[in-house]
Structure formats: structure tokens, C-alpha cells
Design a protein around this motif. Structure first.
Motif, PDB file in Angstrom:
ATOM      1  N   ASN A  73     -22.840  59.400 -34.295  1.00 34.55           N
ATOM      2  CA  ASN A  73     -22.720  59.341 -35.755  1.00 34.55           C
ATOM      3  C   ASN A  73     -23.966  58.736 -36.391  1.00 34.55           C
ATOM      4  N   HIS A  74     -24.511  57.718 -35.760  1.00 31.91           N
ATOM      5  CA  HIS A  74     -25.701  57.058 -36.293  1.00 31.91           C
ATOM      6  C   HIS A  74     -26.869  58.039 -36.364  1.00 31.91           C
ATOM      7  N   GLU A  75     -27.093  58.765 -35.281  1.00 29.02           N
ATOM      8  CA  GLU A  75     -28.196  59.720 -35.253  1.00 29.02           C
ATOM      9  C   GLU A  75     -27.957  60.863 -36.236  1.00 29.02           C
ATOM     10  N   ARG A  76     -26.709  61.292 -36.368  1.00 31.85           N
ATOM     11  CA  ARG A  76     -26.403  62.366 -37.318  1.00 31.85           C
ATOM     12  C   ARG A  76     -26.661  61.901 -38.749  1.00 31.85           C
ATOM     13  N   LEU A  77     -26.277  60.674 -39.043  1.00 24.51           N
ATOM     14  CA  LEU A  77     -26.508  60.140 -40.389  1.00 24.51           C
ATOM     15  C   LEU A  77     -27.990  60.052 -40.701  1.00 24.51           C
TER      16      LEU A  77
END
Length: 223
Positions: free
Chosen positions: A14-18
């Protein structure tokens, strides 16, 4: 796999996608774009956004630090080139392409200068760039009056083609070729006027360039 390991993996994803979606969103709509839209694009809930980035400034800081890390990734290829001139070519080519493909960067740099004026990790690149310049000049391939800051300004100039959008990216190497020809040492070169800018002054100038985004209004509107 344990539930805790799975949760950590999901959190990293999720962090990388954000971060990836923030780059696109900020490039399209500026760094004041609604973070609720970021949640929609990343296909996560609004609460997930704020768990990873409690404030907009926290997101901006991570985008900035990620950019600095990417500069470090370029260094081995650029500084390890077989000749000084090839280092000059790679420096302009790699970094200008990076700036052109990341049109959100100028706004991120300006905001970081407001958030934390004393935070200047980019200045650590001053000495390696000057060594690159000295090496090429010692070879007799780079004109003797060019400085490392001159090359950095040229990166900004070439990278600014990103403002035209992706449609121009296949063509920007035309300008790169013109610039490289102008940097080559030759007997009939026109002397550069004035004295070159220092790295500290250039850093401050580059982080303040362009129209500033207003920070007026209720604090909660920026989350």
C-alpha cells in the motif's frame, strides 16, 4: 505465512502504491490535489492514506527523500564512466530524463524548502559533480569555463520539457544534443560571461523557483 507478516507485506504494498499514485496525481493536479483522490486512485481507504502519511507534508517529504535516493542510484554509472566526457553526457542525459519524467518535482522541492529550510541533502552531490567536471576538463573534452552548477542548471532546463507532457518526451534529446555540442571544448568557443553560481546559492534558488502554492486557509484543508 503468519498474519503479522502478511499485514506487513500488505502495508508495504500500500505504501509503494500510494507513492506511485501520488507522483501521478501531483504531476497532473499539483501538490495541493485532494488526498481523498489519492486514496481512490490507489484503491485504498482514506484512513490508509493517513496511516502512512498523517499530513500532506509527510507525503511531500517522502517524495523528496525518494528523489534524493534515486540520485544516489544514478551515481555509480555516471561517475564510473570510462571518460570524463562520457560522465558529462550521462549526467545530463540521466538526470534531465528523470526531471522531465517527474514534473511534480519542482513543487515538491519548493514545499520542502518551506517545511524544512535547513534540510539540504542535495548539496552532498556538489563535490562529485565538480570532480566530474574537473576530470573532463583535464582531458580537454569539456570547455574550461564550465562549472558543476552550469551542468545542474542545464539539467533543469532540459528537464523542463516535462511541462509539455509525455507527448514531447520522445523529442527532448534534440535539445540534449545541442547542449552537449555547446559544452565541448574547441578553439573558437565564446567565453562565458560573468562568474558561475556557487552550489549553495544554486540549491536555494532551485528550491524556490516557479510560482509558489498558497498555504493560506485552514490547516485541516491541507491534510
Amino acid at each position: 505465512m503468519t498474519s503479522s507478516a502478511s499485514s506487513r507485506r500488505d502495508a508495504r504494498r500500500n505504501h509503494e502504491r500510494l507513492l506511485a499514485e501520488a507522483r501521478i496525481l501531483f504531476a497532473e493536479r499539483g501538490i495541493e490535489a485532494p488526498l481523498d483522490e489519492l486514496a481512490t486512485r490507489a484503491q485504498v481507504g482514506a484512513g490508509t492514506v493517513y496511516r502512512h502519511f498523517p499530513t500532506r507534508d509527510a507525503l511531500v517529504r517522502e517524495l523528496y527523500d525518494t528523489g534524493v535516493a534515486e540520485l544516489h542510484d544514478f551515481a555509480p554509472e555516471i561517475l564510473g564512466a570510462e571518460t570524463g566526457w562520457r560522465s558529462v553526457e550521462l549526467y545530463l542525459e540521466r538526470l534531465a530524463a528523470w526531471v522531465a519524467e517527474s514534473p511534480y518535482l519542482p513543487a515538491v522541492m519548493r514545499r520542502m524548502a518551506e517545511i524544512d529550510p535547513g534540510y539540504k541533502p542535495g548539496t552532498e552531490f556538489a563535490e562529485p559533480i565538480e570532480r566530474l567536471v574537473s576530470r573532463a576538463q583535464a582531458e580537454g573534452t569539456l570547455r574550461p569555463d564550465v562549472t558543476g552548477v552550469d551542468l545542474s542548471v542545464l539539467v533543469d532546463m532540459l528537464g523542463s520539457v516535462g511541462q509539455y507532457g509525455g507527448a514531447y518526451l520522445p523529442f527532448w534529446r534534440r535539445q540534449l544534443t545541442i547542449v552537449l555540442d555547446g559544452l565541448r571544448a574547441r578553439p573558437d568557443v565564446t567565453p562565458l560571461p560573468g562568474v558561475g553560481l556557487g552550489f549553495d546559492a544554486f540549491h536555494d534558488m532551485s528550491h524556490a523557483k516557479g510560482p509558489r502554492t498558497s498555504r493560506q486557509g485552514p490547516r485541516r484543508a491541507r491534510h
